[in-house]
Design an enzyme around this catalytic site. Structure first.
Site, PDB file in Angstrom:
ATOM      1  N   ASP A 126       0.842  -1.318   0.041  1.00  0.00           N
ATOM      2  CA  ASP A 126       0.048  -0.101  -0.005  1.00  0.00           C
ATOM      3  C   ASP A 126       0.735   1.233   0.046  1.00  0.00           C
ATOM      4  O   ASP A 126       0.564   2.368   0.398  1.00  0.00           O
ATOM      5  CB  ASP A 126      -0.893  -0.012   1.325  1.00  0.00           C
ATOM      6  N   GLU A 159      -0.683  -9.280  -1.197  1.00  0.00           N
ATOM      7  CA  GLU A 159      -1.364  -8.689  -0.025  1.00  0.00           C
ATOM      8  C   GLU A 159      -2.443  -7.691  -0.308  1.00  0.00           C
ATOM      9  O   GLU A 159      -2.661  -6.550   0.353  1.00  0.00           O
ATOM     10  CB  GLU A 159      -0.405  -7.903   0.805  1.00  0.00           C
ATOM     11  N   HIS A 164      12.619   5.093  14.627  1.00  0.00           N
ATOM     12  CA  HIS A 164      12.516   5.407  13.196  1.00  0.00           C
ATOM     13  C   HIS A 164      13.268   6.668  12.873  1.00  0.00           C
ATOM     14  O   HIS A 164      13.204   7.823  13.779  1.00  0.00           O
ATOM     15  CB  HIS A 164      10.962   5.845  12.786  1.00  0.00           C
ATOM     16  N   HIS A 210       6.057   4.594  14.159  1.00  0.00           N
ATOM     17  CA  HIS A 210       6.257   5.309  12.853  1.00  0.00           C
ATOM     18  C   HIS A 210       5.183   5.883  12.126  1.00  0.00           C
ATOM     19  O   HIS A 210       5.296   6.704  11.405  1.00  0.00           O
ATOM     20  CB  HIS A 210       7.422   4.611  11.959  1.00  0.00           C
ATOM     21  N   ARG A 265       2.242   7.866  10.260  1.00  0.00           N
ATOM     22  CA  ARG A 265       1.929   9.125  10.057  1.00  0.00           C
ATOM     23  C   ARG A 265       1.030   9.725  10.730  1.00  0.00           C
ATOM     24  O   ARG A 265       0.772  10.840  11.419  1.00  0.00           O
ATOM     25  CB  ARG A 265       1.748   9.582   8.642  1.00  0.00           C
ATOM     26  N   GLU A 311      -2.115   5.176   3.195  1.00  0.00           N
ATOM     27  CA  GLU A 311      -1.816   3.649   2.571  1.00  0.00           C
ATOM     28  C   GLU A 311      -3.196   2.997   2.246  1.00  0.00           C
ATOM     29  O   GLU A 311      -3.353   2.232   1.380  1.00  0.00           O
ATOM     30  CB  GLU A 311      -1.058   2.850   3.505  1.00  0.00           C
TER      31      GLU A 311
END
Length: 373
Positions: free
Chosen positions: A98, A120, A247, A215, A217, A134
Site C-alpha cells: 500500500d 497482500e 524510526h 512510525h 504518520r 496507505e
C-alpha cells in the site's frame, strides 16, 4: 515461445521483506524471466534488505530526497516507473501492499494496459485516513489489478464485497511468513547475522524485554507523544527492559529522544536490519507497535502484539487473539501492557493463539497463479 517477463516493483523496507521470497521463487522458476525495479522510497532501510536477501535490482530510481511531499514523491515515482515499463515491456507488474510506490507503479502499468498482480490485496481498515495514505493507495490498486493475492479469507471477502471478479481473487497467505522463516533459518545457520543485539541481551539479562516500533504518520504529534509517555511509564518497572529501534523520521525521533533518552532500562537504538529485527522479535516478551507487518510477524514467533492504532487493516490477528488494538491513549497502553506482564494466563492465551497469516508457502502459490495467467 518466450517466457513471461515479470517486473516486481517496490521501494520500502517492508515491501522488500515481503517480496524477496517471491523474487527468489521467480528467479528459480524456469517458467519466468524475473526483473526488479526499486524506487528507493526509503534508501538505507531498503538497502539493508536487498543486501541480506542478495537482490540486485535491474533498475534503481533512487527517489528518496529529504523533506519531499507525497505529491512530489508520487509524481517522480509515476514518471520514473513509467520509463522503466517502456523499456522492459513486462507481461506482468507485481506490487505489494500500500505504499506510494505501489500506487504509482500500478497506475503506470494500468496506463500501459499491463496486468497488475497485487500481493497482500484486500486489507481494509474502513478509514481513509488510517493508515494514511496507505488505505487509499491499497483501495485504488484493488479497483484494476488483474490478480489479487489476498493473505487471508477476510481480505478476499473484502475484495468480493467491492465487486472484484471472484476469478481474480485468491487466498495465498502472506509472504512475510515466508520471509520470516527464511531469515530465522539463516540466523540459526549463521548466528553472527544477528549478533549485534548481544550486548543489550547481556545488559538486560533477567528482565522481560518489550520490543517497540512506532512510525505511523497518523500518530505524528499527540499520538507519538502519548506513546512516549506510555513507554516511560512502563519502563518505570524494574522487571522489564525496553528495546526501541527509533524510526529515522524526525517527527518520531525528536519526541522519543526527548522523553526516553537516558532511562536505564530503555535502549533507544538505530533502525535494525532484517536479521536483527527478527532477533528482536525472538527475544521480546511482547511487542508494542503501530506497524502493520509486526502484527503478522510477531505472532509467528508466539509474541503477543499491542497495536497502538485506532484501527487496523489486519483484523484477523485481533480476531485470532494474537493482537489487541490499544490506540494511542497513554493510560490504555500502560494498562494493557501491564495486564500482559502481570496476568500469566492472559499472556499465554495470546502467545499460543493461532497465527492466521500464512504457512510459509505463499510465494510458490503466487508463482503458480502468475504462470496460469
Amino acid at each position: 515461445m518466450s517466457k513471461p517477463r515479470i517486473l516486481t516493483i517496490f521501494g520500502t523496507r517492508p515491501e522488500a521483506i515481503k517480496l524477496f521470497p517471491l523474487i527468489h521463487a521467480l528467479e528459480a522458476d524456469s517458467r519466468f524471466e524475473s526483473r526488479v525495479c526499486v524506487s528507493a522510497q526509503h534508501r538505507s532501510m531498503l538497502d539493508q534488505v536487498l543486501s541480506i536477501a542478495d537482490i540486485r535490482p535491474d533498475h534503481d530510481l533512487d527517489l528518496m530526497t529529504e523533506g519531499q511531499t507525497l505529491d512530489e514523491l508520487t509524481a517522480r515515482a509515476l514518471t520514473g516507473i513509467g520509463k522503466v515499463l517502456d523499456e522492459e515491456k513486462p507481461d506482468w507488474v507485481v506490487v505489494q501492499g500500500d505504499t506510494t510506490t505501489v500506487m504509482a507503479g500500478a497506475i503506470a502499468a494500468y496506463y500501459r494496459k499491463i496486468p497488475v498482480c497485487h500481493i497482500e490485496a484486500g486489507l481494509r481498515s474502513g478509514d481513509i485516513y488510517q493508515p494514511w495514505p496507505e488505505e487509499v493507495n491499497r483501495r485504488l490498486v484493488g479497483t484494476f489489478a488483474r490478480l489479487h493475492c489476498a493473505p487471508t479469507q477476510t481480505s478476499a471477502d473484502a475484495l468480493l464485497k467491492e465487486n472484484v471478479d471472484p476469478a481474480c481473487v485468491h487466498v495465498t497467505g502472506n509472504t512475510v511468513i515466508d520471509a520470516l522463516k527464511w531469515v530465522t533459518g539463516r540466523i540459526e545457520a549463521q548466528p553472527s547475522l544477528a549478533s549485534g543485539l548481544a550486548d543489550l541481551e547481556k545488559r538486560f539479562a533477567g528482565k522481560r524485554i518489550i520490543g517497540i516500533t512506532s512510525h505511523r504518520r497518523e500518530n505524528f504529534g499527540e499520538g507519538i507523544q502519548n506513546i512516549a509517555n506510555a513507554v516511560k511509564r512502563i519502563a518505570s518497572r524494574d522487571d522489564i527492559a525496553v528495546i526501541f529501534p527509533v524510526h529515522m523520521n524526525p517527527n518520531v525521533r525528536a519526541v522519543m529522544n526527548e522523553q526516553l533518552e537516558g532511562l536505564g532500562n530503555v535502549a533507544l537504538i538505530e533502525p535494525l536490519d532484517y536479521p536483527h529485527f527478527a532477533r528482536l522479535l525472538d527475544i521480546s516478551h511482547l511487542m508494542l507497535t503501530d506497524s502493520g507487518g509486526v502484527q503478522e510477524e510477531a505472532p509467528a514467533l508466539g509474541k503477543p502484539v499491542l497495536v497502538m492504532r485506532e484501527t487496523t487493516e489486519r483484523p484477523e490477528g485481533v480476531e485470532a487473539g494474537t493482537a489487541k488494538l490499544v490506540g494511542t491513549d497513554t493510560e490504555t497502553i500502560v494498562r494493557e501492557a501491564e495486564h500482559l506482564l502481570d496476568d500469566h494466563e492472559a499472556y499465554a492465551l495470546m502467545a499460543r493463539a493461532h497465527n492466521p497469516f500464512g504457512d510459509g508457502h505463499s510465494s510458490q502459490r503466487i508463482c503458480d497463479l502468475l504462470a496460469a495467467g
